[in-house]
Design a protein around this motif. Sequence first.
Motif, PDB file in Angstrom:
ATOM      1  N   SER A   1       4.780   0.252  -8.373  1.00 36.60           N
ATOM      2  CA  SER A   1       4.958   1.709  -8.254  1.00 36.60           C
ATOM      3  C   SER A   1       5.036   2.117  -6.786  1.00 36.60           C
ATOM      4  CB  SER A   1       3.794   2.455  -8.918  1.00 36.60           C
ATOM      5  OG  SER A   1       4.020   2.633 -10.297  1.00 36.60           O
ATOM      6  N   ASN A   2       4.127   1.571  -5.993  1.00 35.59           N
ATOM      7  CA  ASN A   2       4.098   1.903  -4.565  1.00 35.59           C
ATOM      8  C   ASN A   2       5.337   1.393  -3.835  1.00 35.59           C
ATOM      9  OD1 ASN A   2       1.466   3.267  -4.319  1.00 35.59           O
ATOM     10  ND2 ASN A   2       0.664   1.318  -5.050  1.00 35.59           N
ATOM     11  N   GLN A   3       5.829   0.221  -4.260  1.00 37.01           N
ATOM     12  CA  GLN A   3       7.049  -0.330  -3.658  1.00 37.01           C
ATOM     13  C   GLN A   3       8.257   0.562  -3.954  1.00 37.01           C
ATOM     14  OE1 GLN A   3       7.079  -4.277  -5.327  1.00 37.01           O
ATOM     15  NE2 GLN A   3       6.129  -5.205  -3.525  1.00 37.01           N
ATOM     16  N   VAL A   4       8.340   1.049  -5.203  1.00 37.06           N
ATOM     17  CA  VAL A   4       9.462   1.919  -5.596  1.00 37.06           C
ATOM     18  C   VAL A   4       9.436   3.214  -4.789  1.00 37.06           C
ATOM     19  CG1 VAL A   4      10.476   3.288  -7.476  1.00 37.06           C
ATOM     20  CG2 VAL A   4       9.727   0.946  -7.920  1.00 37.06           C
ATOM     21  N   VAL A   5       8.253   3.811  -4.651  1.00 38.12           N
ATOM     22  CA  VAL A   5       8.109   5.044  -3.859  1.00 38.12           C
ATOM     23  C   VAL A   5       8.609   4.801  -2.432  1.00 38.12           C
ATOM     24  CG1 VAL A   5       6.446   6.656  -2.828  1.00 38.12           C
ATOM     25  CG2 VAL A   5       6.210   5.995  -5.229  1.00 38.12           C
ATOM     26  N   GLU A   6       8.161   3.685  -1.865  1.00 39.18           N
ATOM     27  CA  GLU A   6       8.541   3.328  -0.489  1.00 39.18           C
ATOM     28  C   GLU A   6      10.052   3.157  -0.363  1.00 39.18           C
ATOM     29  OE1 GLU A   6       7.225  -0.393   1.918  1.00 39.18           O
ATOM     30  OE2 GLU A   6       5.399   0.548   1.126  1.00 39.18           O
ATOM     31  N   GLU A   7      10.618   2.428  -1.322  1.00 44.06           N
ATOM     32  CA  GLU A   7      12.055   2.125  -1.331  1.00 44.06           C
ATOM     33  C   GLU A   7      12.898   3.396  -1.455  1.00 44.06           C
ATOM     34  OE1 GLU A   7      14.810  -1.192  -1.330  1.00 44.06           O
ATOM     35  OE2 GLU A   7      12.683  -1.019  -0.933  1.00 44.06           O
ATOM     36  N   VAL A   8      12.533   4.254  -2.401  1.00 43.06           N
ATOM     37  CA  VAL A   8      13.301   5.487  -2.635  1.00 43.06           C
ATOM     38  C   VAL A   8      13.215   6.395  -1.406  1.00 43.06           C
ATOM     39  CG1 VAL A   8      13.453   7.589  -4.050  1.00 43.06           C
ATOM     40  CG2 VAL A   8      13.114   5.379  -5.156  1.00 43.06           C
ATOM     41  N   LYS A   9      12.011   6.515  -0.842  1.00 40.52           N
ATOM     42  CA  LYS A   9      11.848   7.380   0.333  1.00 40.52           C
ATOM     43  C   LYS A   9      12.596   6.814   1.547  1.00 40.52           C
ATOM     44  CE  LYS A   9       7.829  10.061  -0.882  1.00 40.52           C
ATOM     45  NZ  LYS A   9       6.494  10.542  -0.550  1.00 40.52           N
ATOM     46  N   LYS A  10      12.637   5.486   1.645  1.00 37.78           N
ATOM     47  CA  LYS A  10      13.343   4.842   2.759  1.00 37.78           C
ATOM     48  C   LYS A  10      14.851   5.112   2.653  1.00 37.78           C
ATOM     49  CE  LYS A  10      14.120   0.289   3.122  1.00 37.78           C
ATOM     50  NZ  LYS A  10      13.719  -1.132   3.066  1.00 37.78           N
TER      51      LYS A  10
END
Length: 257
Positions: free
Chosen positions: A193-202
């Motif tokens: 979940s945290n990786q997806v948040v990071e990826e989308v925001k990046k």
Amino acid sequence: MGKIIAIANQKGGVGKTTTTVNLAASLGVLEKKVLLIDADPQANATSGLGIDVEGVERGTYQVLEHTLSAGEVIIETESPNVDLIPAHIDLVAIEIELVDKDNREYMLKEAVKGLKEVYDYILIDCAPSLGLLTLNALTAADSVMIPIQCEYFALEGLGKLLNTVKSVQKIHNMDLDIEGMLLTMYDSRLRLSNQVVEEVKKHFGDMVFDTIIQRNVRLSEAPSYGESIIKYDASSKGAANYLNLANELLKKNKEKV
């Protein structure tokens, strides 16, 4: 003058209907006059607001066919300040029936054009496809909100949706904006979940809403009672998330909360 927002993603199960229903209810609680248009043949937004889908005899289908005006099919819901244009399974047939009509992509736009003077926000719950129903919604809308679930295949198909938005901007609706991307089904305990948040925001930066919708049992239960999360459990985490989203949306559109 009101604003029309389509909530769209061709992937199913990303929280489109949950977002449409609960954002509508949250905006209503914040004293905005809201119309929800159910443009999904599954009619989950209709049942999610406590309306018996089997009893729906007039709704989005008739509006798109132009056999009834939008004003003739609008019904009140139990959510304060929220009205609804309901859907029924018969909406499945509309794509076939519209296919040989002139200006078929503009049917919804034509039908709702006078309603922006009546409502502060008009939210369209789109079907999980990029067919004629979604095309009508995007052509009628001022902006599109894209829910993205915090799971492994989150970004899959997003490029296709963004290309569709570009194509609509180019051919049918040059004023269509992206309201924002909304991260849903977030579980802080999961690394993924945290990786997806990071990826989308990046990738998308300012296009992503600050508000993140967390996984919440009460949020999952509410539709089975035909209630928004605001009515079902106003003290839940899900209710707090959607009220935050409504406030962020108002702030983004520079309205006083």
